[in-house]
Motif scaffolding. Structure first.
Motif, PDB file in Angstrom:
ATOM      1  N   LEU A  17      12.368  -3.847  -0.071  1.00 13.27           N
ATOM      2  CA  LEU A  17      12.524  -5.188   0.509  1.00 13.27           C
ATOM      3  C   LEU A  17      11.266  -5.627   1.256  1.00 13.27           C
ATOM      4  N   MET A  18      10.582  -4.681   1.890  1.00 10.95           N
ATOM      5  CA  MET A  18       9.376  -5.044   2.642  1.00 10.95           C
ATOM      6  C   MET A  18       8.328  -5.666   1.723  1.00 10.95           C
ATOM      7  N   VAL A  19       8.268  -5.195   0.498  1.00  6.53           N
ATOM      8  CA  VAL A  19       7.311  -5.737  -0.465  1.00  6.53           C
ATOM      9  C   VAL A  19       7.869  -6.974  -1.152  1.00  6.53           C
ATOM     10  N   ASP A  20       9.101  -6.880  -1.630  1.00  6.41           N
ATOM     11  CA  ASP A  20       9.692  -7.972  -2.402  1.00  6.41           C
ATOM     12  C   ASP A  20       9.793  -9.271  -1.610  1.00  6.41           C
ATOM     13  N   ARG A  21      10.123  -9.169  -0.332  1.00  8.90           N
ATOM     14  CA  ARG A  21      10.425 -10.365   0.469  1.00  8.90           C
ATOM     15  C   ARG A  21       9.245 -10.828   1.312  1.00  8.90           C
ATOM     16  N   ALA A  22       8.086 -10.185   1.159  1.00 10.32           N
ATOM     17  CA  ALA A  22       6.926 -10.566   1.973  1.00 10.32           C
ATOM     18  C   ALA A  22       6.484 -11.993   1.704  1.00 10.32           C
TER      19      ALA A  22
ATOM     20  N   ALA B  42      15.361  -8.932   5.241  1.00 11.65           N
ATOM     21  CA  ALA B  42      14.418  -7.846   4.992  1.00 11.65           C
ATOM     22  C   ALA B  42      13.822  -7.333   6.299  1.00 11.65           C
ATOM     23  N   ARG B  43      13.534  -8.236   7.237  1.00 10.56           N
ATOM     24  CA  ARG B  43      12.976  -7.818   8.517  1.00 10.56           C
ATOM     25  C   ARG B  43      14.012  -7.046   9.338  1.00 10.56           C
ATOM     26  N   ARG B  44      15.262  -7.451   9.227  1.00 10.85           N
ATOM     27  CA  ARG B  44      16.329  -6.709   9.906  1.00 10.85           C
ATOM     28  C   ARG B  44      16.441  -5.303   9.338  1.00 10.85           C
ATOM     29  N   ARG B  45      16.372  -5.198   8.008  1.00 12.38           N
ATOM     30  CA  ARG B  45      16.438  -3.884   7.383  1.00 12.38           C
ATOM     31  C   ARG B  45      15.200  -3.046   7.722  1.00 12.38           C
ATOM     32  N   ARG B  46      14.058  -3.712   7.898  1.00 14.39           N
ATOM     33  CA  ARG B  46      12.855  -2.962   8.296  1.00 14.39           C
ATOM     34  C   ARG B  46      13.043  -2.315   9.658  1.00 14.39           C
TER      35      ARG B  46
ATOM     36  N   ARG C   3       5.107 -16.297  -8.455  1.00 16.21           N
ATOM     37  CA  ARG C   3       6.049 -15.436  -7.741  1.00 16.21           C
ATOM     38  C   ARG C   3       5.231 -14.418  -6.959  1.00 16.21           C
ATOM     39  N   PHE C   4       5.558 -14.245  -5.662  1.00 15.22           N
ATOM     40  CA  PHE C   4       4.765 -13.365  -4.795  1.00 15.22           C
ATOM     41  C   PHE C   4       5.641 -12.257  -4.200  1.00 15.22           C
ATOM     42  N   PRO C   5       5.329 -10.991  -4.421  1.00 15.37           N
ATOM     43  CA  PRO C   5       4.485 -10.480  -5.508  1.00 15.37           C
ATOM     44  C   PRO C   5       5.257 -10.558  -6.813  1.00 15.37           C
ATOM     45  N   THR C   6       4.563 -10.440  -7.910  1.00 13.36           N
ATOM     46  CA  THR C   6       5.181 -10.708  -9.199  1.00 13.36           C
ATOM     47  C   THR C   6       5.413  -9.432 -10.011  1.00 13.36           C
ATOM     48  N   LEU C   7       6.189  -9.612 -11.075  1.00 13.80           N
ATOM     49  CA  LEU C   7       6.499  -8.553 -12.031  1.00 13.80           C
ATOM     50  C   LEU C   7       6.795  -9.214 -13.372  1.00 13.80           C
ATOM     51  N   PRO C   8       6.796  -8.458 -14.471  1.00  8.90           N
ATOM     52  CA  PRO C   8       7.304  -9.032 -15.717  1.00  8.90           C
ATOM     53  C   PRO C   8       8.745  -9.490 -15.505  1.00  8.90           C
ATOM     54  N   ARG C   9       9.114 -10.561 -16.164  1.00 11.48           N
ATOM     55  CA  ARG C   9      10.446 -11.115 -15.952  1.00 11.48           C
ATOM     56  C   ARG C   9      11.550 -10.117 -16.269  1.00 11.48           C
TER      57      ARG C   9
END
Length: 415
Positions: free
Chosen positions: A163-168, A178-182, A395-401
């Motif tokens: 989540l720290m990466v996905d939701r940045a 995500a910050r709560r989970r961090r 999309r930040f950060p991105t991945l293949p769909r």
């Protein structure tokens, strides 16, 4: 240089990784000033810009990153937010973990965990590589860092680090969650540090847990448990983030099968150039923000104290002046590549020099993990179903769909 007072947030969100480089190419410049989220911002691009951004004299990282991003990727008091000389002392602790023996051990742990996860359940399964790699990397990072894996809720930790990466790059409820989970991860990290300091845990002295539990700053005082936990997370989270590069490596092996064939046949002469080209070619993080600490002029533009500056990482990795045919995936360009000679060209994980600047010390571990993963992916008899491997740049950060899907009926089979 054209100075644009209008807000460019909509264009930035639409163009994503390509926003700054498209604007620079259109205007024939390496910098432009606009407003981003209503704040005056100067974007800079290229080898010279990277050198200025990372030289430690002109800009600072402190206070530059939006709170929504900082609390997920760095947090307050971490090494990334420090300036010299405090930064150099803290950075030395990270670099002490990156000697060749430690990196080899990381790679060996990773291979063990990959094979265990791959073979854990017999029979056909549909697996998304990004999720698979994250789970493997979480276990790998914990073992490498000296954390008791048997006393760790690995699925929970994997989710929280992810989540720290996905939701940045998000705002609103998803970022808040995500910050709560961090905070949960940080509390877990504090407990790990305190166990070492009480003597209830005795990790090897050359592991991240031991290093940060015992590290002192210039005043001779131990880091607070909170800051020590943040730095421990700054080992774990970036290691888990390598899952994105692993997915991009899988895409490259699929779209350029000659490399898979070479590596499967034990021809690894271009394995490291392949990995470096994955890091250059595919979009990892788009840019890095800073604030001016010392006034200076560059390319006719005056940079004043506290001005907001963003270095275009993705655009520099695709700069036509640095890379012949940058839109082509060509590992051969990295034969004989040296960071010492070109510290400001391949900047997917930052520019400058590891020992003196803010360049990510985890590059060595990233390269090692990618080499190991590429070898495993190439040698497994893998067939992938038809899927959407396009990579959205907004999309930040991105991945293949598709996240890159494979089936256990093929992956893990002897080739």
């Amino acid at each position: 240089m054209t100075r644009a007072p209008i807000d460019s947030t909509a264009a930035f969100l639409r163009d994503g990784y390509a926003f700054a480089s498209r604007r620079c190419e259109t205007e024939g410049t390496d910098l432009f000033t606009t407003r981003l989220f209503l704040k005056p911002t100067t974007f800079i691009l290229g080898e010279e810009a990277a050198g200025i951004f990372y030289d430690g004299e002109h800009l600072t990282r402190a206070g530059a990153m939006p709170t929504s991003v900082q609390h997920l990727l760095q947090d307050e008091g971490s090494v990334q937010a420090l300036d010299p000389p405090a930064h150099h002392r803290r950075k030395a602790a990270f670099l002490s973990l990156m000697d060749s023996g430690s990196i080899d051990r990381l790679g060996e742990i990773f291979e063990e965990e990959w094979v265990l996860a791959r073979d854990a359940r017999p029979g056909p399964r549909r697996i998304v590589l990004h999720d698979f790699a994250r789970a493997v990397l979480t276990r790998t990072a914990c073992r490498w860092a000296g954390i008791d894996i048997e006393d760790t809720d690995v699925p929970r930790l994997t989710h929280e680090l992810g989540l720290m990466v996905d939701r940045a790059g998000t705002a609103g409820p998803s970022n808040w969650n995500a910050r709560r989970r961090r905070r949960s991860t940080e509390n877990w990290g504090i407990r790990q540090i305190e166990k070492v300091r009480r003597g209830d845990s005795s990790p090897s002295a050359d592991t991240a847990l031991a290093v940060f539990a015992h590290h002192t700053d210039a005043d001779g005082q131990l880091l607070s448990p909170e800051v020590a936990a943040v730095e421990l997370i700054n080992i774990l989270r970036p290691t888990v983030a390598v899952a994105r590069f692993i997915v991009f490596a899988a895409v490259a092996l699929t779209e350029h099968p000659r490399w898979r064939e070479a590596f499967a046949a034990d021809d690894e002469s271009d394995l490291e150039p392949f990995v470096q080209e994955v890091r250059r070619f595919y979009p990892f993080f788009p840019a890095v923000p800073g604030r001016v600490r010392t006034p200076f002029e560059w390319r006719g533009h005056r940079f004043d104290v506290h001005d907001r500056v963003i270095l275009d990482l993705y655009g520099t990795c695709h700069d036509r002046r640095l890379w012949a045919d940058p839109g082509a995936f060509e590992p051969a360009r990295f034969r004989g590549f040296s960071w010492a000679e070109d510290p400001n060209t391949l900047i997917a994980q930052g520019a400058g020099r590891h020992g003196s600047d803010h360049r990510c010390p985890g590059e060595w571990s990233t390269v090692e993990l990618l080499k190991r993963a590429t070898r495993l992916l190439a040698r497994d008899a893998t067939e992938t179903p038809t899927q959407d491997l396009s990579i959205p740049l907004n999309r930040f950060p991105t991945l293949p769909r598709s996240g890159f899907v494979f089936h256990t009926g093929t992956i893990g089979a002897d080739s």
